[in-house]
Design an enzyme around this catalytic site. Structure first.
Site, PDB file in Angstrom:
ATOM      1  N   ASP A  38       0.850  -1.128   0.154  1.00  0.00           N
ATOM      2  CA  ASP A  38       0.074  -0.007  -0.098  1.00  0.00           C
ATOM      3  C   ASP A  38       0.948   1.163  -0.103  1.00  0.00           C
ATOM      4  O   ASP A  38       0.271   2.437   0.283  1.00  0.00           O
ATOM      5  CB  ASP A  38      -0.996  -0.020   1.326  1.00  0.00           C
ATOM      6  N   HIS A 242      27.609   6.516 -10.794  1.00  0.00           N
ATOM      7  CA  HIS A 242      26.563   6.821  -9.841  1.00  0.00           C
ATOM      8  C   HIS A 242      26.411   5.522  -8.854  1.00  0.00           C
ATOM      9  O   HIS A 242      25.245   5.113  -8.622  1.00  0.00           O
ATOM     10  CB  HIS A 242      25.270   6.623 -10.837  1.00  0.00           C
ATOM     11  N   ASP A 259      28.581  13.341  -3.496  1.00  0.00           N
ATOM     12  CA  ASP A 259      28.064  13.925  -4.570  1.00  0.00           C
ATOM     13  C   ASP A 259      26.520  14.055  -4.089  1.00  0.00           C
ATOM     14  O   ASP A 259      25.839  12.940  -4.260  1.00  0.00           O
ATOM     15  CB  ASP A 259      27.882  13.291  -6.126  1.00  0.00           C
ATOM     16  N   ASP A 270      23.439  20.732  -6.758  1.00  0.00           N
ATOM     17  CA  ASP A 270      24.281  19.434  -7.204  1.00  0.00           C
ATOM     18  C   ASP A 270      25.465  19.945  -6.959  1.00  0.00           C
ATOM     19  O   ASP A 270      26.415  20.543  -7.535  1.00  0.00           O
ATOM     20  CB  ASP A 270      23.880  19.400  -8.771  1.00  0.00           C
ATOM     21  N   HIS A 350      32.636  11.490 -18.717  1.00  0.00           N
ATOM     22  CA  HIS A 350      31.051  12.313 -18.768  1.00  0.00           C
ATOM     23  C   HIS A 350      31.656  13.496 -19.043  1.00  0.00           C
ATOM     24  O   HIS A 350      32.655  14.085 -19.108  1.00  0.00           O
ATOM     25  CB  HIS A 350      30.637  12.151 -17.369  1.00  0.00           C
ATOM     26  N   HIS A 354      25.705  20.271 -16.682  1.00  0.00           N
ATOM     27  CA  HIS A 354      24.494  20.356 -17.112  1.00  0.00           C
ATOM     28  C   HIS A 354      23.717  21.382 -16.482  1.00  0.00           C
ATOM     29  O   HIS A 354      24.166  22.261 -15.574  1.00  0.00           O
ATOM     30  CB  HIS A 354      23.881  19.003 -16.931  1.00  0.00           C
ATOM     31  N   HIS A 361      19.140  17.498 -13.443  1.00  0.00           N
ATOM     32  CA  HIS A 361      19.486  17.610 -14.762  1.00  0.00           C
ATOM     33  C   HIS A 361      18.522  18.276 -15.472  1.00  0.00           C
ATOM     34  O   HIS A 361      17.500  17.690 -16.003  1.00  0.00           O
ATOM     35  CB  HIS A 361      19.871  16.139 -15.312  1.00  0.00           C
ATOM     36  N   GLU A 385      31.661  20.198 -13.337  1.00  0.00           N
ATOM     37  CA  GLU A 385      31.998  19.086 -12.554  1.00  0.00           C
ATOM     38  C   GLU A 385      32.891  17.916 -13.287  1.00  0.00           C
ATOM     39  O   GLU A 385      32.581  16.825 -13.546  1.00  0.00           O
ATOM     40  CB  GLU A 385      30.770  18.294 -12.108  1.00  0.00           C
ATOM     41  N   TYR A 389      39.042   9.637 -13.091  1.00  0.00           N
ATOM     42  CA  TYR A 389      38.533   8.106 -12.103  1.00  0.00           C
ATOM     43  C   TYR A 389      39.609   7.067 -12.918  1.00  0.00           C
ATOM     44  O   TYR A 389      39.600   6.870 -14.080  1.00  0.00           O
ATOM     45  CB  TYR A 389      37.188   7.880 -12.544  1.00  0.00           C
ATOM     46  N   ARG A 407      36.165  14.009  -8.272  1.00  0.00           N
ATOM     47  CA  ARG A 407      35.125  14.812  -8.903  1.00  0.00           C
ATOM     48  C   ARG A 407      35.042  16.178  -8.228  1.00  0.00           C
ATOM     49  O   ARG A 407      34.859  15.890  -6.797  1.00  0.00           O
ATOM     50  CB  ARG A 407      33.908  14.219  -9.370  1.00  0.00           C
ATOM     51  N   GLU A 409      32.493  19.568  -8.205  1.00  0.00           N
ATOM     52  CA  GLU A 409      31.199  20.029  -8.824  1.00  0.00           C
ATOM     53  C   GLU A 409      30.738  21.322  -8.025  1.00  0.00           C
ATOM     54  O   GLU A 409      30.392  21.142  -6.882  1.00  0.00           O
ATOM     55  CB  GLU A 409      30.255  18.938  -8.804  1.00  0.00           C
TER      56      GLU A 409
HETATM   57  N1  GLY Z   1      24.538  14.183  -9.235  1.00  0.00           N
HETATM   58  C1  GLY Z   1      24.237  14.114 -10.379  1.00  0.00           C
HETATM   59  C2  GLY Z   1      25.354  14.958 -11.323  1.00  0.00           C
HETATM   60  O1  GLY Z   1      26.127  15.568 -10.909  1.00  0.00           O
HETATM   61  O2  GLY Z   1      25.145  15.017 -12.429  1.00  0.00           O
HETATM   62 MN    MN Z   2      25.797  17.574 -11.836  1.00  0.00          MN
HETATM   63 MN    MN Z   3      26.527  15.998  -9.030  1.00  0.00          MN
END
Ligand code: GLY
Ligand code: MN
Ligand code: MN
Length: 439
Positions: A38, A242, A259, A270, A350, A354, A361, A385, A389, A407, A409
């Site tokens: 539920d 991720h 992150d 972010d 990557h 964004h 995003h 960002e 790696y 990273r 960011e």
């Molecule tokens: N936290 C997701 C990204 O950095 O795009």
């Molecule tokens: Mn991001």
């Molecule tokens: Mn991020």
């Protein structure tokens, strides 16, 4: 709970209707989704719906119809229901939709097809997102189709259906001052969470313990939820982009990549920081970190009206390539040759960043219809960002670099004169990071 002022929502609807050249707009709330038994997933209103009417209950429909120099807002909402409200909380009901949310007209959602059918009798066009809910589309087509066969003598086809999303997305891409304020608050709360996490993370703790402390700061500051699942990645887990399991026990000498960010008033920050757990960077960790930091700072500096995400992304790839050459991760060959071969992609897989806003995003195009890149404009917000790696099993890498993932960011608002970093309140310079993580 932070609410969108009705007059701001009305102005947004008016702007969207202008971009739609006067075609009436139909929009639905996000559906409730069953998780198991539920239990439903925590409800969050659809970003476009929240942006345009601020009404955050499920089972709602918005109809905005041009009228004179303005428009008529019709909301269809769940009825007041004392018995249901005992379980699920208060509902606005049609009266509340008018009183609190600025609807000119409001109905119970059960009456939607009857009211809509009468209203649209002579419409020639409708802005509606087809193919999101095929069952709803089928009902819409049946309504319009029946009309066509019943009244062939009027020589009137079914209304042309236009997708309103590109227009709404383009509007959402440029943030108004009230949106920047909410993003800044989401960023402030998120920065505080990161600072707390940096100061308390210790060898022996589990990643999820750090996550709990970080998210407690978000919640304590009034953020109803995270903007996305928190990534708390120690040691080699940082190389899984991720990684959200957050289940490893942190070891002495690890770097911890976090992150994570809060959502506030439906806007998400972010932020990523990578730091040594209770101690100093090892020389190898520091070398990788400084390569990413140099790149990240140069890219932030490049943000100003007229520049493009593509150009800044290319700058980041060049800077990371320089770093990889210095670190000995790329050998033989000039910078130009490696850029041509995109050698960086093995360690920087990557993009640079964004758009950021209600969705982490966020919506909005990166390219124009002619495929040229969109120039940055004041009011746009983007993340910066870059990362490096190095997989733990990368036998081509110097042994001391293996398993390091970094990273950094930040969230950056484009202003008329350049940019403003919304997430400057969490350290990223080596000395500042080490001072905070020393405890
Ligand atoms: N936290 C997701 C990204 O950095 O795009
Ligand atoms: Mn991001
Ligand atoms: Mn991020």
């Amino acid at each position: 709970m932070k609410r969108n002022p009705p007059d701001i929502c009305r102005a947004r609807r008016q702007a969207v209707l202008k971009d739609l050249r006067g075609i009436p707009l139909l929009l639905r709330s996000a559906p409730e989704v069953l998780r198991n038994g539920d239990v439903h997933y925590t409800y969050r209103q659809d970003s476009n719906f929240h942006y345009l009417c601020g009404f955050d209950e499920p089972e709602a429909i918005l109809l905005a119809v041009p009228e004179g120099r303005g428009h008529r807002t019709i909301l269809f909402v769940r009825p007041r229901d004392k018995a249901r409200e005992v379980w699920d909380g208060k509902r606005a009901g049609p009266a509340g939709a008018k009183r609190t949310y600025g609807a000119d007209e409001a109905h119970e959602v059960a009456d939607f097809w009857k009211v809509f059918g009468e209203l649209t009798r002579d419409w020639e066009a409708l802005a509606w997102s087809l193919a999101v809910d095929p069952a709803f589309d089928a009902r819409l087509m049946a309504l319009f189709g029946a009309r066509l066969t019943n009244r062939p003598r009027k020589n009137q086809g079914i209304p042309a259906i236009v997708d309103p999303r590109p227009v709404i997305w383009a509007r959402r891409q440029i943030k108004g001052p009230e949106e920047v304020e909410l993003l800044q608050e989401a960023a402030r709360i998120s920065c505080e969470g990161h600072r707390v996490a940096m100061a308390l993370a210790e060898p022996g703790m589990y990643e999820y313990e750090v996550q709990a402390e970080l998210e407690a700061v978000f919640r304590r500051n009034g953020a109803p939820r995270v903007g996305y699942d928190s990534i708390v990645a120690s040691g080699p887990n940082a190389c899984t982009l991720h990684y959200v399991e957050n289940s490893r026990r942190i070891r002495s000498g690890d770097l911890l990549l976090i992150d994570a960010a809060a959502e506030y008033g439906h806007y998400s920050a972010d932020i990523t920081r990578t730091f040594p757990v209770r101690g100093r960077f090892s020389p190898a960790q520091r070398a990788v970190y400084e390569a990413v930091l140099r790149c990240q700072k140069k890219c932030v500096e490049a943000i100003k009206p007229g520049n493009t995400v593509q150009k800044i992304t290319e700058l980041s790839q060049r800077e990371i390539t320089k770093g990889l050459l210095q670190l000995g991760l790329l050998k033989k060959g000039t910078l130009a040759a490696h850029m041509k071969k995109r050698s960086f992609a093995k360690y920087y897989m990557h993009g640079l960043g964004h758009w950021l806003g209600m969705d982490v995003h966020d919506c909005g195009p990166y390219q124009n219809p002619d495929a040229s890149w969109i120039g940055l404009k004041p009011g746009m917000v983007m993340t910066v960002e870059p990362g490096i790696y190095i997989p733990a099993d990368d036998r081509a890498a110097p042994p001391e670099l293996r398993g390091i993932g970094v990273r950094i960011e930040d969230d950056v608002l484009v202003t008329r004169s350049g940019h403003r970093v919304l997430t400057a309140d969490v350290p990223k310079e080596v000395a500042d990071v080490e001072a905070l993580t020393a405890g």
